[in-house]
Design a protein around this motif. Sequence first.
Motif, PDB file in Angstrom:
ATOM      1  N   GLN A  17     -19.218  11.187 -30.444  1.00  0.00           N
ATOM      2  CA  GLN A  17     -20.655  10.904 -30.479  1.00  0.00           C
ATOM      3  C   GLN A  17     -21.250  10.440 -29.151  1.00  0.00           C
ATOM      4  OE1 GLN A  17     -22.414  12.037 -32.931  1.00  0.00           O
ATOM      5  NE2 GLN A  17     -20.463  12.665 -33.863  1.00  0.00           N
ATOM      6  N   ARG A  18     -20.618  10.734 -28.042  1.00  0.00           N
ATOM      7  CA  ARG A  18     -21.254  10.473 -26.759  1.00  0.00           C
ATOM      8  C   ARG A  18     -22.353  11.513 -26.525  1.00  0.00           C
ATOM      9  NH1 ARG A  18     -16.735  11.110 -22.791  1.00  0.00           N
ATOM     10  NH2 ARG A  18     -15.687  12.038 -24.576  1.00  0.00           N
ATOM     11  N   LEU A  19     -23.520  11.052 -26.116  1.00  0.00           N
ATOM     12  CA  LEU A  19     -24.635  11.958 -25.872  1.00  0.00           C
ATOM     13  C   LEU A  19     -24.390  12.772 -24.610  1.00  0.00           C
ATOM     14  CD1 LEU A  19     -27.521  12.928 -26.554  1.00  0.00           C
ATOM     15  CD2 LEU A  19     -28.379  11.038 -25.134  1.00  0.00           C
ATOM     16  N   VAL A  20     -24.426  14.090 -24.753  1.00  0.00           N
ATOM     17  CA  VAL A  20     -24.276  14.990 -23.613  1.00  0.00           C
ATOM     18  C   VAL A  20     -25.637  15.476 -23.136  1.00  0.00           C
ATOM     19  CG1 VAL A  20     -23.313  17.189 -22.818  1.00  0.00           C
ATOM     20  CG2 VAL A  20     -21.993  15.730 -24.368  1.00  0.00           C
ATOM     21  N   HIS A  21     -26.478  15.905 -24.082  1.00  0.00           N
ATOM     22  CA  HIS A  21     -27.794  16.422 -23.699  1.00  0.00           C
ATOM     23  C   HIS A  21     -28.755  16.338 -24.874  1.00  0.00           C
ATOM     24  CE1 HIS A  21     -30.658  18.547 -21.249  1.00  0.00           C
ATOM     25  NE2 HIS A  21     -30.855  19.418 -22.205  1.00  0.00           N
ATOM     26  N   ARG A  22     -30.013  16.135 -24.563  1.00  0.00           N
ATOM     27  CA  ARG A  22     -31.080  16.128 -25.565  1.00  0.00           C
ATOM     28  C   ARG A  22     -32.226  16.963 -25.033  1.00  0.00           C
ATOM     29  NH1 ARG A  22     -35.833  13.340 -27.102  1.00  0.00           N
ATOM     30  NH2 ARG A  22     -35.919  12.717 -29.311  1.00  0.00           N
ATOM     31  N   HIS A  23     -32.667  17.921 -25.846  1.00  0.00           N
ATOM     32  CA  HIS A  23     -33.785  18.793 -25.462  1.00  0.00           C
ATOM     33  C   HIS A  23     -34.934  18.583 -26.435  1.00  0.00           C
ATOM     34  CE1 HIS A  23     -35.849  22.369 -23.942  1.00  0.00           C
ATOM     35  NE2 HIS A  23     -36.113  22.637 -25.214  1.00  0.00           N
ATOM     36  N   PRO A  24     -36.153  18.389 -25.940  1.00  0.00           N
ATOM     37  CA  PRO A  24     -36.533  18.378 -24.534  1.00  0.00           C
ATOM     38  C   PRO A  24     -36.049  17.126 -23.811  1.00  0.00           C
ATOM     39  CG  PRO A  24     -38.410  17.840 -25.916  1.00  0.00           C
ATOM     40  CD  PRO A  24     -37.308  18.242 -26.847  1.00  0.00           C
ATOM     41  N   LEU A  25     -35.752  17.296 -22.545  1.00  0.00           N
ATOM     42  CA  LEU A  25     -35.192  16.204 -21.752  1.00  0.00           C
ATOM     43  C   LEU A  25     -36.281  15.209 -21.376  1.00  0.00           C
ATOM     44  CD1 LEU A  25     -32.586  15.210 -20.385  1.00  0.00           C
ATOM     45  CD2 LEU A  25     -33.287  16.476 -18.347  1.00  0.00           C
ATOM     46  N   THR A  26     -35.998  13.930 -21.547  1.00  0.00           N
ATOM     47  CA  THR A  26     -36.917  12.871 -21.153  1.00  0.00           C
ATOM     48  C   THR A  26     -36.175  11.889 -20.247  1.00  0.00           C
ATOM     49  OG1 THR A  26     -36.342  11.450 -23.035  1.00  0.00           O
ATOM     50  CG2 THR A  26     -38.140  13.048 -23.360  1.00  0.00           C
ATOM     51  N   GLU A  27     -36.930  11.028 -19.577  1.00  0.00           N
ATOM     52  CA  GLU A  27     -36.294  10.058 -18.688  1.00  0.00           C
ATOM     53  C   GLU A  27     -35.372   9.129 -19.464  1.00  0.00           C
ATOM     54  OE1 GLU A  27     -37.522   6.545 -15.484  1.00  0.00           O
ATOM     55  OE2 GLU A  27     -39.039   7.931 -16.283  1.00  0.00           O
ATOM     56  N   LEU A  28     -35.836   8.680 -20.641  1.00  0.00           N
ATOM     57  CA  LEU A  28     -35.001   7.803 -21.459  1.00  0.00           C
ATOM     58  C   LEU A  28     -33.773   8.549 -21.961  1.00  0.00           C
ATOM     59  CD1 LEU A  28     -34.522   5.098 -22.794  1.00  0.00           C
ATOM     60  CD2 LEU A  28     -35.986   5.824 -24.695  1.00  0.00           C
ATOM     61  N   GLY A  29     -33.946   9.828 -22.329  1.00  0.00           N
ATOM     62  CA  GLY A  29     -32.815  10.627 -22.776  1.00  0.00           C
ATOM     63  C   GLY A  29     -31.770  10.781 -21.687  1.00  0.00           C
ATOM     64  N   SER A  30     -32.221  10.941 -20.450  1.00  0.00           N
ATOM     65  CA  SER A  30     -31.289  11.058 -19.320  1.00  0.00           C
ATOM     66  C   SER A  30     -30.509   9.776 -19.122  1.00  0.00           C
ATOM     67  CB  SER A  30     -32.062  11.404 -18.039  1.00  0.00           C
ATOM     68  OG  SER A  30     -32.701  12.654 -18.155  1.00  0.00           O
ATOM     69  N   GLU A  31     -31.190   8.645 -19.283  1.00  0.00           N
ATOM     70  CA  GLU A  31     -30.528   7.360 -19.110  1.00  0.00           C
ATOM     71  C   GLU A  31     -29.472   7.120 -20.191  1.00  0.00           C
ATOM     72  OE1 GLU A  31     -33.651   4.515 -19.161  1.00  0.00           O
ATOM     73  OE2 GLU A  31     -34.423   5.056 -17.172  1.00  0.00           O
ATOM     74  N   ARG A  32     -29.675   7.717 -21.363  1.00  0.00           N
ATOM     75  CA  ARG A  32     -28.765   7.491 -22.487  1.00  0.00           C
ATOM     76  C   ARG A  32     -27.551   8.434 -22.484  1.00  0.00           C
ATOM     77  NH1 ARG A  32     -31.419   5.004 -26.956  1.00  0.00           N
ATOM     78  NH2 ARG A  32     -32.538   3.203 -26.098  1.00  0.00           N
ATOM     79  N   ILE A  33     -27.478   9.348 -21.542  1.00  0.00           N
ATOM     80  CA  ILE A  33     -26.340  10.266 -21.504  1.00  0.00           C
ATOM     81  C   ILE A  33     -25.041   9.473 -21.422  1.00  0.00           C
ATOM     82  CG2 ILE A  33     -25.143  12.005 -20.095  1.00  0.00           C
ATOM     83  CD1 ILE A  33     -27.871  13.159 -19.408  1.00  0.00           C
ATOM     84  N   GLY A  34     -24.107   9.801 -22.302  1.00  0.00           N
ATOM     85  CA  GLY A  34     -22.845   9.083 -22.368  1.00  0.00           C
ATOM     86  C   GLY A  34     -22.837   7.991 -23.419  1.00  0.00           C
ATOM     87  N   SER A  35     -24.013   7.621 -23.926  1.00  0.00           N
ATOM     88  CA  SER A  35     -24.103   6.570 -24.929  1.00  0.00           C
ATOM     89  C   SER A  35     -23.568   7.066 -26.276  1.00  0.00           C
ATOM     90  CB  SER A  35     -25.559   6.121 -25.100  1.00  0.00           C
ATOM     91  OG  SER A  35     -25.706   5.266 -26.225  1.00  0.00           O
ATOM     92  N   THR A  36     -22.918   6.190 -27.016  1.00  0.00           N
ATOM     93  CA  THR A  36     -22.407   6.526 -28.347  1.00  0.00           C
ATOM     94  C   THR A  36     -23.310   5.963 -29.451  1.00  0.00           C
ATOM     95  OG1 THR A  36     -20.986   4.559 -28.337  1.00  0.00           O
ATOM     96  CG2 THR A  36     -20.015   6.634 -27.574  1.00  0.00           C
ATOM     97  N   ARG A  37     -24.454   5.437 -29.096  1.00  0.00           N
ATOM     98  CA  ARG A  37     -25.367   4.866 -30.086  1.00  0.00           C
ATOM     99  C   ARG A  37     -26.038   5.993 -30.874  1.00  0.00           C
ATOM    100  NH1 ARG A  37     -30.887   1.394 -28.997  1.00  0.00           N
ATOM    101  NH2 ARG A  37     -31.144   0.597 -31.138  1.00  0.00           N
ATOM    102  N   ILE A  38     -25.935   5.957 -32.195  1.00  0.00           N
ATOM    103  CA  ILE A  38     -26.541   6.974 -33.048  1.00  0.00           C
ATOM    104  C   ILE A  38     -27.298   6.297 -34.187  1.00  0.00           C
ATOM    105  CG2 ILE A  38     -24.805   8.735 -32.525  1.00  0.00           C
ATOM    106  CD1 ILE A  38     -23.477   8.093 -35.196  1.00  0.00           C
TER     107      ILE A  38
END
Length: 208
Positions: free
Chosen positions: A88-109
């Motif tokens: 559950q590590r975040l690899v990518h979220r589309h559409p990409l946002t600044e907060l989404g970029s900061e969360r890359i690698g996070s396991t928070r779901i």
Amino acid sequence: HVQTGPVNTQAFFQRALADPDFAMVITGPLRPPEGGAPLMVFARAARDAQDNVVGVVFASMSVPHFDRLFSGIELGANGVAVLRTEDQRLVHRHPLTELGSERIGSTRISSGLREALLRQPREGQYLSTSLLDQRDRIAVYRKLRNYPFYVIVGQDTQDVMEGWRVNAKLFLALAGITIALTLLAWYAPYRWSRQQIQVMHSRFEAIV
């Protein structure tokens, strides 16, 4: 983070050598020590014509590259597509946002996804509030066969008009992304193999 030092000392290299019959070792997202976009690393053991292990073929891919796969999918005005690793590590979220970029690698779901995975670990659907933008979405997810990825596609509940149509669109989008990622995972290392096999052979001989 990406390890510094010789490539043969890095975790993905050692894992590929330790289990040369494994189809592919996928590691990441890793953040380069010098900065820049996070990376995913695809690696596999390389063999010669006599089936002897002669090294490791690998390719690194910038995480933003995954946006090309997601961008062609119709998700609706507030839809999202998410790629996570098996843990559950975040690899990518589309559409990409600044907060989404900061969360890359996070396991928070979200609690909705967590509960859905406990009930149906391979694929399913759930209703939840996004931790990033606080929107309520209905989402479907699927674990890629033979690869440590989950693909999640969600659509804002306010955009939903008819449930069966929405579910069909979501599953269609999910299937499209799944196929694209599967092909990508197979293609990345093989693209490099012919160019790198001799170089990796020499490096392997130096190691052993």
